[in-house]
Write a protein that holds these residues in place. Structure first.
Motif, PDB file in Angstrom:
ATOM      1  N   THR A  68     -67.015 -25.816-106.573  1.00  0.00           N
ATOM      2  CA  THR A  68     -66.067 -24.799-106.105  1.00  0.00           C
ATOM      3  C   THR A  68     -65.788 -24.964-104.613  1.00  0.00           C
ATOM      4  OG1 THR A  68     -66.739 -23.201-107.808  1.00  0.00           O
ATOM      5  CG2 THR A  68     -65.732 -22.320-105.802  1.00  0.00           C
TER       6      THR A  68
ATOM      7  N   ARG B 194     -69.525 -21.954-117.837  1.00  0.00           N
ATOM      8  CA  ARG B 194     -70.348 -21.030-118.615  1.00  0.00           C
ATOM      9  C   ARG B 194     -71.481 -21.792-119.281  1.00  0.00           C
ATOM     10  NH1 ARG B 194     -68.437 -16.082-120.319  1.00  0.00           N
ATOM     11  NH2 ARG B 194     -66.316 -16.847-119.845  1.00  0.00           N
TER      12      ARG B 194
ATOM     13  N   ARG C 102     -67.503 -18.327-111.821  1.00  0.00           N
ATOM     14  CA  ARG C 102     -66.042 -18.238-111.902  1.00  0.00           C
ATOM     15  C   ARG C 102     -65.450 -18.265-110.499  1.00  0.00           C
ATOM     16  NH1 ARG C 102     -63.894 -13.422-115.418  1.00  0.00           N
ATOM     17  NH2 ARG C 102     -64.347 -14.985-117.038  1.00  0.00           N
ATOM     18  N   ASP C 103     -64.356 -19.016-110.327  1.00  0.00           N
ATOM     19  CA  ASP C 103     -63.669 -19.035-109.038  1.00  0.00           C
ATOM     20  C   ASP C 103     -62.177 -18.832-109.268  1.00  0.00           C
ATOM     21  OD1 ASP C 103     -62.160 -21.600-109.296  1.00  0.00           O
ATOM     22  OD2 ASP C 103     -64.147 -22.510-109.305  1.00  0.00           O
ATOM     23  N   ASN C 104     -61.445 -18.617-108.188  1.00  0.00           N
ATOM     24  CA  ASN C 104     -59.999 -18.407-108.261  1.00  0.00           C
ATOM     25  C   ASN C 104     -59.242 -19.592-107.679  1.00  0.00           C
ATOM     26  OD1 ASN C 104     -60.651 -18.041-105.570  1.00  0.00           O
ATOM     27  ND2 ASN C 104     -59.196 -16.366-105.254  1.00  0.00           N
TER      28      ASN C 104
ATOM     29  N   GLU D  34     -67.670 -15.981-108.179  1.00  0.00           N
ATOM     30  CA  GLU D  34     -68.606 -14.989-108.721  1.00  0.00           C
ATOM     31  C   GLU D  34     -69.658 -15.697-109.562  1.00  0.00           C
ATOM     32  OE1 GLU D  34     -68.505 -10.802-111.309  1.00  0.00           O
ATOM     33  OE2 GLU D  34     -66.730 -12.085-111.164  1.00  0.00           O
TER      34      GLU D  34
ATOM     35  N   ALA E 162     -60.142 -20.171-116.056  1.00  0.00           N
ATOM     36  CA  ALA E 162     -60.506 -18.756-115.959  1.00  0.00           C
ATOM     37  C   ALA E 162     -59.262 -17.897-116.154  1.00  0.00           C
ATOM     38  CB  ALA E 162     -61.136 -18.465-114.598  1.00  0.00           C
TER      39      ALA E 162
ATOM     40  N   GLU F 156     -76.830 -15.945-120.569  1.00  0.00           N
ATOM     41  CA  GLU F 156     -75.574 -16.583-120.188  1.00  0.00           C
ATOM     42  C   GLU F 156     -75.427 -16.595-118.672  1.00  0.00           C
ATOM     43  OE1 GLU F 156     -71.177 -16.279-121.922  1.00  0.00           O
ATOM     44  OE2 GLU F 156     -71.659 -14.580-120.615  1.00  0.00           O
TER      45      GLU F 156
ATOM     46  N   THR G 127     -61.468 -21.569-112.453  1.00  0.00           N
ATOM     47  CA  THR G 127     -62.325 -22.280-113.396  1.00  0.00           C
ATOM     48  C   THR G 127     -63.511 -21.412-113.775  1.00  0.00           C
ATOM     49  OG1 THR G 127     -61.723 -24.376-112.354  1.00  0.00           O
ATOM     50  CG2 THR G 127     -63.654 -24.399-113.774  1.00  0.00           C
ATOM     51  N   ASP G 128     -63.857 -21.450-115.048  1.00  0.00           N
ATOM     52  CA  ASP G 128     -65.070 -20.815-115.568  1.00  0.00           C
ATOM     53  C   ASP G 128     -66.056 -21.903-115.974  1.00  0.00           C
ATOM     54  OD1 ASP G 128     -64.230 -18.262-115.220  1.00  0.00           O
ATOM     55  OD2 ASP G 128     -64.025 -17.751-117.336  1.00  0.00           O
TER      56      ASP G 128
ATOM     57  N   CYS H 172     -72.602 -14.795-112.249  1.00  0.00           N
ATOM     58  CA  CYS H 172     -73.142 -13.742-113.122  1.00  0.00           C
ATOM     59  C   CYS H 172     -74.242 -14.321-114.008  1.00  0.00           C
ATOM     60  CB  CYS H 172     -72.042 -13.151-114.017  1.00  0.00           C
ATOM     61  SG  CYS H 172     -70.671 -12.408-113.118  1.00  0.00           S
TER      62      CYS H 172
ATOM     63  N   LEU I 154     -72.569 -17.514-115.754  1.00  0.00           N
ATOM     64  CA  LEU I 154     -71.137 -17.714-115.559  1.00  0.00           C
ATOM     65  C   LEU I 154     -70.853 -17.874-114.079  1.00  0.00           C
ATOM     66  CD1 LEU I 154     -68.145 -17.708-116.489  1.00  0.00           C
ATOM     67  CD2 LEU I 154     -68.195 -15.214-116.232  1.00  0.00           C
TER      68      LEU I 154
END
Length: 324
Positions: free
Chosen positions: A238, A305, A263-265, A248, A297, A259, A302-303, A250, A261
């Motif tokens: 990222t 996971r 995630r970015d923008n 983020e 995402a 799980e 992008t996610d 999680c 995770l």
């Protein structure tokens, strides 16, 4: 009945019928009459249609097997081809499935050994950076501090710049050593290590938030290390490649498993080929029986996971308690 005998029997039936017609009352005139030509062409067409149907049915399992072989990827274990068809075809598919299972086990064992050696090398390099390079830079910093008290006034600014550069280098060495050997993971546990990781990546235009389940049940050491390394690699990608300003992390426990995770923008993967970083994450995931997915995402970005099922077992060849 085997595929050989199916095809042989069909061809034999066709030849027997053709021979019976030639020896029977059916004749072919010279020149050929239209009715006789129609009978011959119709019989030939019927034989060809039946032959094609039998071949399609008989070879269908081989077609499915060829498709499965073309798409097989040991980093993405999936469903095996269905064992169906004649005995010979079913035996071939069974042998292929057994070969895939053996290759997957051998790859998992080899990856476990390679990653275990990699972790040992990380620890060795981190220790040498801390003990050797770090102490050398500390000694240089102390020497510069003593020199600064005795140099002429016009040189103190330059000595001060040298002190700052040495101090910055020492901080960078310590940061690299922490990333190579996550001592916080061993001393304070997974949650503290992930919080420290998000703090480390926050800055220089990127803000990383974390949402970590406080009621997470204790996990094996191998699983915690895989979770930490996957989170570290995802955040590294990222920061380096995504162009994101928010991310983020999680970690939560659900009905199916644990799980993770990230995630970015950012700009997303855009269908680009997977690099060594993502392949390394997939190999680590396989070591603890986890599933890794990299997808777009919602809203862009992008996610990454990682799902570790509750029933996941460590495959053969892992360290069983040592570093991966």
């Amino acid at each position: 009945m085997s595929l050989f005998w199916r095809i042989f029997s069909l061809n034999a039936v066709g030849l027997v019928i053709a021979t019976a017609l030639l020896l029977g009352p059916v004749t072919v005139s010279t020149p050929v009459l239209p009715g006789e030509a129609l009978v011959v062409v119709g019989g030939l067409a019927a034989l060809l249609v039946v032959n094609a149907a039998v071949l399609r049915v008989g070879l269908a399992p081989l077609t499915r097997l060829a498709g499965a072989m073309a798409t097989a990827d040991l980093l993405r274990p999936g469903a095996r081809p269905e064992v169906a068809g004649p005995a010979q075809t079913a035996g071939l598919i069974t042998t292929y499935n057994a070969m895939l299972d053996r290759l997957a086990d051998e790859r998992a064992a080899g990856a476990a050994r390679a990653l275990s050696a990699q972790e040992r090398e990380r620890h060795r390099v981190a220790r040498e950076l801390h003990d050797e390079v770090g102490q050398t830079l500390t000694a240089v910093l102390l020497q510069l501090r003593r020199v600064a008290d005795r140099v002429p006034a016009e040189l103190r600014e330059e000595v001060g710049q040298a002190q700052e550069a040495t101090r910055a280098g020492l901080d960078e060495i310590r940061r690299i050593a922490r990333r190579l050997r996550p001592a916080v993971l061993e001393e304070l546990g997974l949650l503290s290590a992930l919080r420290s990781l998000t703090a480390e990546f926050t800055g220089h235009g990127l803000t990383v938030r974390h949402d970590l389940a406080a009621d997470l049940t204790p996990l094996p050491g191998e699983t915690e290390l895989v979770l930490y390394r996957v989170a570290q690699e995802a955040l590294t990608n990222t920061a380096r490649h995504s162009g994101a300003d928010r991310a983020e992390l999680c970690l939560r426990a659900g009905a199916t498993g644990v799980e993770l995770l990230v995630r970015d923008n950012g700009r997303g993967t855009s269908g680009a080929a997977e690099g060594a970083g993502i392949s390394g994450m997939r190999e680590r995931a396989l070591l603890v029986g986890a599933e890794l997915s990299v997808a777009a995402a919602p809203g862009g970005g992008t996610d990454v996971r990682l799902l570790i099922p509750h029933h996941a077992d460590v495959p053969p060849g892992t360290s069983g308690g040592g570093p991966l």
